[in-house]
Design a protein around this motif. Sequence first.
Motif, PDB file in Angstrom:
ATOM      1  N   LEU A 101       8.543  16.475   7.779  1.00 20.68           N
ATOM      2  CA  LEU A 101       8.696  15.168   6.992  1.00 20.68           C
ATOM      3  C   LEU A 101       8.227  14.166   7.776  1.00 20.68           C
ATOM      4  CD1 LEU A 101      12.414  15.565   5.615  1.00 20.68           C
ATOM      5  CD2 LEU A 101      10.081  16.311   4.608  1.00 20.68           C
ATOM      6  N   ALA A 102       7.132  13.245   7.132  1.00 21.80           N
ATOM      7  CA  ALA A 102       6.534  12.100   7.736  1.00 21.80           C
ATOM      8  C   ALA A 102       5.721  13.055   8.797  1.00 21.80           C
ATOM      9  CB  ALA A 102       7.426  11.081   8.309  1.00 21.80           C
ATOM     10  N   CYS A 103       5.057  13.852   8.478  1.00 22.33           N
ATOM     11  CA  CYS A 103       4.359  14.760   9.487  1.00 22.33           C
ATOM     12  C   CYS A 103       2.922  14.135  10.144  1.00 22.33           C
ATOM     13  CB  CYS A 103       3.823  16.081   8.526  1.00 22.33           C
ATOM     14  SG  CYS A 103       2.789  15.751   7.268  1.00 22.33           S
ATOM     15  N   GLY A 104       2.321  13.230   9.354  1.00 22.20           N
ATOM     16  CA  GLY A 104       1.138  12.435   9.830  1.00 22.20           C
ATOM     17  C   GLY A 104       0.282  13.627  10.028  1.00 22.20           C
ATOM     18  N   ALA A 105      -0.822  13.346  11.292  1.00 21.71           N
ATOM     19  CA  ALA A 105      -1.651  14.421  11.321  1.00 21.71           C
ATOM     20  C   ALA A 105      -1.258  15.092  12.679  1.00 21.71           C
ATOM     21  CB  ALA A 105      -3.000  13.873  11.751  1.00 21.71           C
TER      22      ALA A 105
ATOM     23  N   VAL B 234       4.994  16.723   4.249  1.00 14.91           N
ATOM     24  CA  VAL B 234       5.193  15.662   3.671  1.00 14.91           C
ATOM     25  C   VAL B 234       4.814  14.429   4.366  1.00 14.91           C
ATOM     26  CG1 VAL B 234       6.855  14.395   2.081  1.00 14.91           C
ATOM     27  CG2 VAL B 234       6.690  16.730   2.255  1.00 14.91           C
ATOM     28  N   ASP B 235       3.907  13.340   3.683  1.00 13.92           N
ATOM     29  CA  ASP B 235       3.664  12.109   4.246  1.00 13.92           C
ATOM     30  C   ASP B 235       3.112  11.183   3.367  1.00 13.92           C
ATOM     31  OD1 ASP B 235       3.034  11.177   7.413  1.00 13.92           O
ATOM     32  OD2 ASP B 235       1.974   9.921   5.941  1.00 13.92           O
ATOM     33  N   ILE B 236       3.591   9.817   3.577  1.00 13.66           N
ATOM     34  CA  ILE B 236       3.039   8.848   2.478  1.00 13.66           C
ATOM     35  C   ILE B 236       1.471   8.602   2.401  1.00 13.66           C
ATOM     36  CG2 ILE B 236       3.235   6.821   3.904  1.00 13.66           C
ATOM     37  CD1 ILE B 236       4.647   5.795   1.365  1.00 13.66           C
ATOM     38  N   SER B 237       0.957   9.173   3.649  1.00 12.75           N
ATOM     39  CA  SER B 237      -0.243   8.662   3.967  1.00 12.75           C
ATOM     40  C   SER B 237      -1.608   9.905   3.671  1.00 12.75           C
ATOM     41  CB  SER B 237      -0.870   8.420   5.251  1.00 12.75           C
ATOM     42  OG  SER B 237      -2.348   8.314   5.589  1.00 12.75           O
TER      43      SER B 237
ATOM     44  N   LYS C 190      -4.135   2.579   9.418  1.00 12.45           N
ATOM     45  CA  LYS C 190      -4.436   3.121  10.654  1.00 12.45           C
ATOM     46  C   LYS C 190      -5.081   4.496  10.933  1.00 12.45           C
ATOM     47  CE  LYS C 190      -1.174   5.019  14.241  1.00 12.45           C
ATOM     48  NZ  LYS C 190      -0.569   4.430  15.224  1.00 12.45           N
ATOM     49  N   TYR C 191      -4.642   5.465  10.080  1.00 14.78           N
ATOM     50  CA  TYR C 191      -5.457   6.786  10.117  1.00 14.78           C
ATOM     51  C   TYR C 191      -6.789   6.797   9.832  1.00 14.78           C
ATOM     52  CZ  TYR C 191      -0.975   9.259  10.562  1.00 14.78           C
ATOM     53  OH  TYR C 191       0.408   9.438  10.992  1.00 14.78           O
ATOM     54  N   ALA C 192      -7.205   5.691   8.826  1.00 10.50           N
ATOM     55  CA  ALA C 192      -8.362   5.622   8.634  1.00 10.50           C
ATOM     56  C   ALA C 192      -9.442   4.677   9.519  1.00 10.50           C
ATOM     57  CB  ALA C 192      -8.913   5.081   7.018  1.00 10.50           C
TER      58      ALA C 192
ATOM     59  N   PRO D 257       3.625  -0.676   0.570  1.00  6.33           N
ATOM     60  CA  PRO D 257       3.464  -0.969   1.920  1.00  6.33           C
ATOM     61  C   PRO D 257       3.207  -0.027   2.973  1.00  6.33           C
ATOM     62  CG  PRO D 257       5.354  -1.933   1.314  1.00  6.33           C
ATOM     63  CD  PRO D 257       4.741  -1.051  -0.054  1.00  6.33           C
ATOM     64  N   ASP D 258       3.994   1.041   2.888  1.00  5.60           N
ATOM     65  CA  ASP D 258       3.969   2.133   4.014  1.00  5.60           C
ATOM     66  C   ASP D 258       2.476   2.858   3.912  1.00  5.60           C
ATOM     67  OD1 ASP D 258       6.387   1.295   4.871  1.00  5.60           O
ATOM     68  OD2 ASP D 258       7.563   3.018   4.042  1.00  5.60           O
ATOM     69  N   ARG D 259       2.343   2.983   2.737  1.00  5.84           N
ATOM     70  CA  ARG D 259       0.915   3.936   2.378  1.00  5.84           C
ATOM     71  C   ARG D 259      -0.163   3.070   2.843  1.00  5.84           C
ATOM     72  NH1 ARG D 259      -0.141   6.483  -3.724  1.00  5.84           N
ATOM     73  NH2 ARG D 259      -1.569   8.093  -2.973  1.00  5.84           N
TER      74      ARG D 259
HETATM   75  C1  LIG Z   1       4.942   7.595  13.768  1.00  9.85           C
HETATM   76  S1  LIG Z   1       4.282   8.584  12.743  1.00  9.85           S
HETATM   77  C2  LIG Z   1       4.816  10.348  13.175  1.00  9.85           C
HETATM   78  C3  LIG Z   1       3.834  11.191  12.740  1.00  9.85           C
HETATM   79  C4  LIG Z   1       4.471  12.671  12.998  1.00  9.85           C
HETATM   80  N1  LIG Z   1       5.573  13.027  12.585  1.00  9.85           N
HETATM   81  C5  LIG Z   1       4.049  12.797  14.534  1.00  9.85           C
HETATM   82  O1  LIG Z   1       5.172  13.225  15.233  1.00  9.85           O
HETATM   83  O2  LIG Z   1       3.059  12.718  15.388  1.00  9.85           O
HETATM   84  C6  LIG Z   1       5.090   8.088  11.124  1.00  9.85           C
HETATM   85  C7  LIG Z   1       4.490   8.654  10.094  1.00  9.85           C
HETATM   86  O3  LIG Z   1       5.449   8.515   8.929  1.00  9.85           O
HETATM   87  C8  LIG Z   1       4.633   8.325   7.762  1.00  9.85           C
HETATM   88  N2  LIG Z   1       5.498   7.346   6.861  1.00  9.85           N
HETATM   89  C9  LIG Z   1       5.843   5.913   7.358  1.00  9.85           C
HETATM   90  N3  LIG Z   1       6.465   5.700   6.009  1.00  9.85           N
HETATM   91  C10 LIG Z   1       6.577   6.631   5.174  1.00  9.85           C
HETATM   92  C11 LIG Z   1       7.422   6.749   3.886  1.00  9.85           C
HETATM   93  N4  LIG Z   1       7.870   5.768   3.150  1.00  9.85           N
HETATM   94  N5  LIG Z   1       7.463   8.093   3.465  1.00  9.85           N
HETATM   95  C12 LIG Z   1       6.829   9.158   4.010  1.00  9.85           C
HETATM   96  N6  LIG Z   1       6.220   9.008   5.042  1.00  9.85           N
HETATM   97  C13 LIG Z   1       6.043   7.747   5.711  1.00  9.85           C
HETATM   98  C14 LIG Z   1       3.422   7.489   8.101  1.00  9.85           C
HETATM   99  O4  LIG Z   1       2.511   7.720   7.242  1.00  9.85           O
HETATM  100  C15 LIG Z   1       3.172   8.386   9.478  1.00  9.85           C
HETATM  101  O5  LIG Z   1       2.363   9.477   9.476  1.00  9.85           O
END
Ligand SMILES: C[S@@+](CC[C@H](N)C(=O)[O-])C[C@H]1O[C@@H](n2cnc3c(N)ncnc32)[C@H](O)[C@@H]1O
Length: 142
Positions: A51-55, A72-75, A20-22, A12-14
């Motif tokens: 971790l959970a780096c996003g873009a 690292v990110d799920i997306s 959202k990103y697309a 579900p997170d993916r």
């Molecule tokens: C609020 S964004 C933060 C992005 C980035 N860290 C920033 O500061 O702009 C949250 C990020 O967490 C990632 N994420 C959500 N659930 C995740 C999971 N279970 N494992 C890894 N990444 C996850 C999302 O894809 C998203 O890029």
Amino acid sequence: MSADGSPPEAHPDRLRWNAKYAGGFVPSFVPHPLAVRALAMNLPDGPVADLACGASGSALLAAGRGREVTAVDISEVALGMLADGLIAWEAFTAEATRTRSDLSPDWCLAPGEPASLLPADFAVLDEQDLPNLRRQMVARRQ
Ligand SMILES: C[S@@+](CC[C@H](N)C(=O)[O-])C[C@H]1O[C@@H](n2cnc3c(N)ncnc32)[C@H](O)[C@@H]1O
């Protein structure tokens, strides 16, 4: 978790974050203020994990400071934006050689350049010709 350790496609997170990103998300690549603060500290040399780096630009900031970065990110959509995400280019146009004899045509942009030199998966975000006969372009990988 699938056999290779990656999250399942239907996680579900993916699904949520890929959507959202697309969906027209335009990354700013501005680093998170906390990352800016942390990287300004007198830290020992060494690798960095985002971790959970996003873009975000935090990983890019750390890499720009010469650190090895694991982001690292799920997306995978977010990770695709982060990989060689942005190119900003400014150069003289060929027209500038008419008024500047010291300028080699080899250094100047032909009509349509540099956009025409980009790989097919790049899109131009902004392009403008400046009054000083230079052209600026910002493009990013789709
Ligand atoms: C609020 S964004 C933060 C992005 C980035 N860290 C920033 O500061 O702009 C949250 C990020 O967490 C990632 N994420 C959500 N659930 C995740 C999971 N279970 N494992 C890894 N990444 C996850 C999302 O894809 C998203 O890029």
